[in-house]
Motif scaffolding. Structure first.
Motif, mmCIF file in Angstrom:
data_model
loop_
_atom_site.group_PDB
_atom_site.id
_atom_site.type_symbol
_atom_site.label_atom_id
_atom_site.label_comp_id
_atom_site.label_asym_id
_atom_site.label_seq_id
_atom_site.Cartn_x
_atom_site.Cartn_y
_atom_site.Cartn_z
ATOM 1 N N ARG A 1 43.395 53.850 14.287
ATOM 2 C CA ARG A 1 42.951 54.007 15.663
ATOM 3 C C ARG A 1 41.495 53.603 15.790
ATOM 4 N NH1 ARG A 1 44.174 59.529 18.194
ATOM 5 N NH2 ARG A 1 43.753 58.284 20.001
ATOM 6 N N HIS A 2 41.187 52.978 16.911
ATOM 7 C CA HIS A 2 39.825 52.498 17.156
ATOM 8 C C HIS A 2 39.381 52.875 18.573
ATOM 9 C CE1 HIS A 2 40.151 50.199 13.479
ATOM 10 N NE2 HIS A 2 41.309 49.739 13.910
ATOM 11 N N PRO A 3 39.102 54.159 18.811
ATOM 12 C CA PRO A 3 38.728 54.553 20.180
ATOM 13 C C PRO A 3 37.393 53.967 20.628
ATOM 14 C CG PRO A 3 38.491 56.397 18.668
ATOM 15 C CD PRO A 3 39.156 55.290 17.899
ATOM 16 N N LEU A 4 36.459 53.799 19.721
ATOM 17 C CA LEU A 4 35.162 53.234 20.096
ATOM 18 C C LEU A 4 35.288 51.760 20.495
ATOM 19 C CD1 LEU A 4 32.243 54.167 20.354
ATOM 20 C CD2 LEU A 4 31.847 53.355 18.032
ATOM 21 N N ALA A 5 36.082 51.016 19.731
ATOM 22 C CA ALA A 5 36.314 49.607 20.073
ATOM 23 C C ALA A 5 37.043 49.489 21.407
ATOM 24 C CB ALA A 5 37.113 48.919 18.966
ATOM 25 N N THR A 6 38.018 50.367 21.638
ATOM 26 C CA THR A 6 38.741 50.354 22.910
ATOM 27 C C THR A 6 37.799 50.665 24.068
ATOM 28 O OG1 THR A 6 40.710 51.131 21.742
ATOM 29 C CG2 THR A 6 40.732 51.294 24.130
ATOM 30 N N PHE A 7 36.918 51.630 23.860
ATOM 31 C CA PHE A 7 35.943 51.981 24.901
ATOM 32 C C PHE A 7 35.056 50.788 25.239
ATOM 33 C CE2 PHE A 7 31.558 53.295 25.800
ATOM 34 C CZ PHE A 7 31.754 53.923 27.019
ATOM 35 N N PHE A 8 34.482 50.141 24.215
ATOM 36 C CA PHE A 8 33.570 49.032 24.488
ATOM 37 C C PHE A 8 34.295 47.790 24.982
ATOM 38 C CE2 PHE A 8 30.452 51.486 22.037
ATOM 39 C CZ PHE A 8 29.409 51.422 22.942
ATOM 40 N N HIS A 9 35.579 47.662 24.642
ATOM 41 C CA HIS A 9 36.350 46.543 25.175
ATOM 42 C C HIS A 9 36.390 46.622 26.700
ATOM 43 C CE1 HIS A 9 39.373 43.456 25.565
ATOM 44 N NE2 HIS A 9 40.134 44.284 26.248
ATOM 45 N N LEU A 10 36.540 47.830 27.216
ATOM 46 C CA LEU A 10 36.594 47.998 28.664
ATOM 47 C C LEU A 10 35.227 48.253 29.290
ATOM 48 C CD1 LEU A 10 39.821 50.136 28.988
ATOM 49 C CD2 LEU A 10 39.544 47.697 29.395
ATOM 50 N N PHE A 11 34.319 48.868 28.556
ATOM 51 C CA PHE A 11 33.028 49.270 29.116
ATOM 52 C C PHE A 11 32.241 48.091 29.681
ATOM 53 C CE2 PHE A 11 28.434 49.912 28.543
ATOM 54 C CZ PHE A 11 28.235 50.937 29.457
ATOM 55 N N PHE A 12 32.028 47.049 28.877
ATOM 56 C CA PHE A 12 31.222 45.929 29.340
ATOM 57 C C PHE A 12 31.905 45.182 30.480
ATOM 58 C CE2 PHE A 12 29.466 46.116 24.877
ATOM 59 C CZ PHE A 12 28.245 46.617 25.260
ATOM 60 N N ARG A 13 33.226 45.038 30.404
ATOM 61 C CA ARG A 13 33.973 44.344 31.456
ATOM 62 C C ARG A 13 33.868 45.091 32.778
ATOM 63 N NH1 ARG A 13 38.027 40.747 30.008
ATOM 64 N NH2 ARG A 13 37.660 40.127 27.883
ATOM 65 N N VAL A 14 34.195 46.364 32.727
ATOM 66 C CA VAL A 14 34.189 47.173 33.945
ATOM 67 C C VAL A 14 32.758 47.332 34.469
ATOM 68 C CG1 VAL A 14 34.707 49.464 34.868
ATOM 69 C CG2 VAL A 14 36.334 48.337 33.350
ATOM 70 N N SER A 15 31.792 47.490 33.576
ATOM 71 C CA SER A 15 30.395 47.627 34.004
ATOM 72 C C SER A 15 29.920 46.379 34.731
ATOM 73 C CB SER A 15 29.491 47.884 32.801
ATOM 74 O OG SER A 15 29.796 49.107 32.214
ATOM 75 N N PHE A 45 31.638 39.281 26.162
ATOM 76 C CA PHE A 45 32.169 38.113 25.464
ATOM 77 C C PHE A 45 32.012 38.280 23.954
ATOM 78 C CE2 PHE A 45 31.660 33.934 23.516
ATOM 79 C CZ PHE A 45 32.834 33.321 23.920
ATOM 80 N N TRP A 46 30.818 38.663 23.519
ATOM 81 C CA TRP A 46 30.561 38.807 22.090
ATOM 82 C C TRP A 46 31.403 39.916 21.478
ATOM 83 C CZ3 TRP A 46 28.994 42.578 18.789
ATOM 84 C CH2 TRP A 46 28.681 42.165 17.490
ATOM 85 N N SER A 47 31.455 41.063 22.133
ATOM 86 C CA SER A 47 32.185 42.186 21.545
ATOM 87 C C SER A 47 33.686 41.922 21.493
ATOM 88 C CB SER A 47 31.890 43.487 22.298
ATOM 89 O OG SER A 47 32.401 43.453 23.602
ATOM 90 N N VAL A 48 34.242 41.303 22.516
ATOM 91 C CA VAL A 48 35.672 40.999 22.507
ATOM 92 C C VAL A 48 35.981 39.935 21.460
ATOM 93 C CG1 VAL A 48 37.565 40.019 23.863
ATOM 94 C CG2 VAL A 48 36.058 41.718 24.876
ATOM 95 N N LYS A 49 35.177 38.894 21.419
ATOM 96 C CA LYS A 49 35.440 37.800 20.482
ATOM 97 C C LYS A 49 35.259 38.224 19.029
ATOM 98 C CE LYS A 49 33.829 33.185 19.316
ATOM 99 N NZ LYS A 49 33.627 33.561 17.945
ATOM 100 N N ASN A 50 34.230 38.995 18.737
ATOM 101 C CA ASN A 50 33.886 39.287 17.347
ATOM 102 C C ASN A 50 34.338 40.647 16.834
ATOM 103 O OD1 ASN A 50 32.505 36.809 16.870
ATOM 104 N ND2 ASN A 50 30.851 37.593 18.135
ATOM 105 N N VAL A 51 34.608 41.601 17.725
ATOM 106 C CA VAL A 51 34.908 42.945 17.242
ATOM 107 C C VAL A 51 36.267 43.445 17.731
ATOM 108 C CG1 VAL A 51 34.111 45.335 17.158
ATOM 109 C CG2 VAL A 51 32.446 43.487 17.116
ATOM 110 N N THR A 52 36.414 43.612 19.043
ATOM 111 C CA THR A 52 37.606 44.300 19.532
ATOM 112 C C THR A 52 38.893 43.518 19.322
ATOM 113 O OG1 THR A 52 37.318 43.509 21.806
ATOM 114 C CG2 THR A 52 36.277 45.588 21.232
#
Length: 184
Positions: A1-15, A45-52
């Protein structure tokens, strides 16, 4: 499980979307709003491409330049056994966020265009570009690159001519295909 990655996947987009919608209420400075939203889009863009993408669905893509100066796009999919329900939920969140946000930015494009707020047009185009670049890369990863996409397309439309044209076009261009690497 990756709750932090899931949070940041949506956080930057929604923000970025929320900031675009309500920035005029909080600031009178167009430049401050523009830079803030562009930074949020870039972080996304960076977080989705490289992490999430790697953590949530086991996919990643990148571009590499060989010694001859040719650009090669690499699409990679990690083969994993059947995932747990929590991982399935994270994958759904990943794909929904990846698909819905470019649609929202496209709606912003038309509303900006029709309301003649042309100063925001460059920002909206940047949003569409960054969001669809990730979507395009991950669709290639999911389907296995350009050759698999042409096979899926040919099955969908019932023709076998598409893969032949694709391989012929690649050969005429003089490009090479190494596994999941496609030349652009």
């Amino acid at each position: 499980r990756h709750p932090l990655a899931t949070f940041f996947h949506l956080f930057f987009r929604v923000s970025a979307i929320v900031t675009y919608l309500f920035c005029d209420w909080f600031s009178n400075s167009f430049v401050a709003c523009f830079v803030t939203i562009l930074l949020l889009l870039s972080f996304d863009f960076w977080s989705v491409k490289n992490v999430t993408g790697r953590l949530l669905v086991g996919l990643r893509w990148w571009n590499q330049i060989d010694e001859d100066g040719k650009s090669h796009w690499v699409f990679e999919a990690k083969r994993v056994p059947t995932a747990a329900a929590s991982t399935e939920a994270e994958a759904r969140i990943f794909w929904l966020g990846l698909i819905i946000c470019p649609v929202i930015w496209t709606m912003f494009f038309f509303s900006t265009l029709f309301s003649l707020k042309l100063k925001w047009l460059a920002l909206v185009i940047a949003g569409i570009s960054l969001q669809t670049a990730n979507l395009y890369g991950y669709i290639h990863c999911k389907l296995g690159g350009p050759k698999t996409i042409s096979r899926v397309t040919s099955r969908l439309f019932g023709t076998t001519d598409v893969p032949k044209r694709q391989s012929r076009r690649i050969a005429e261009d003089g490009t090479e295909d190494h596994g999941k690497t496609g030349t652009r």
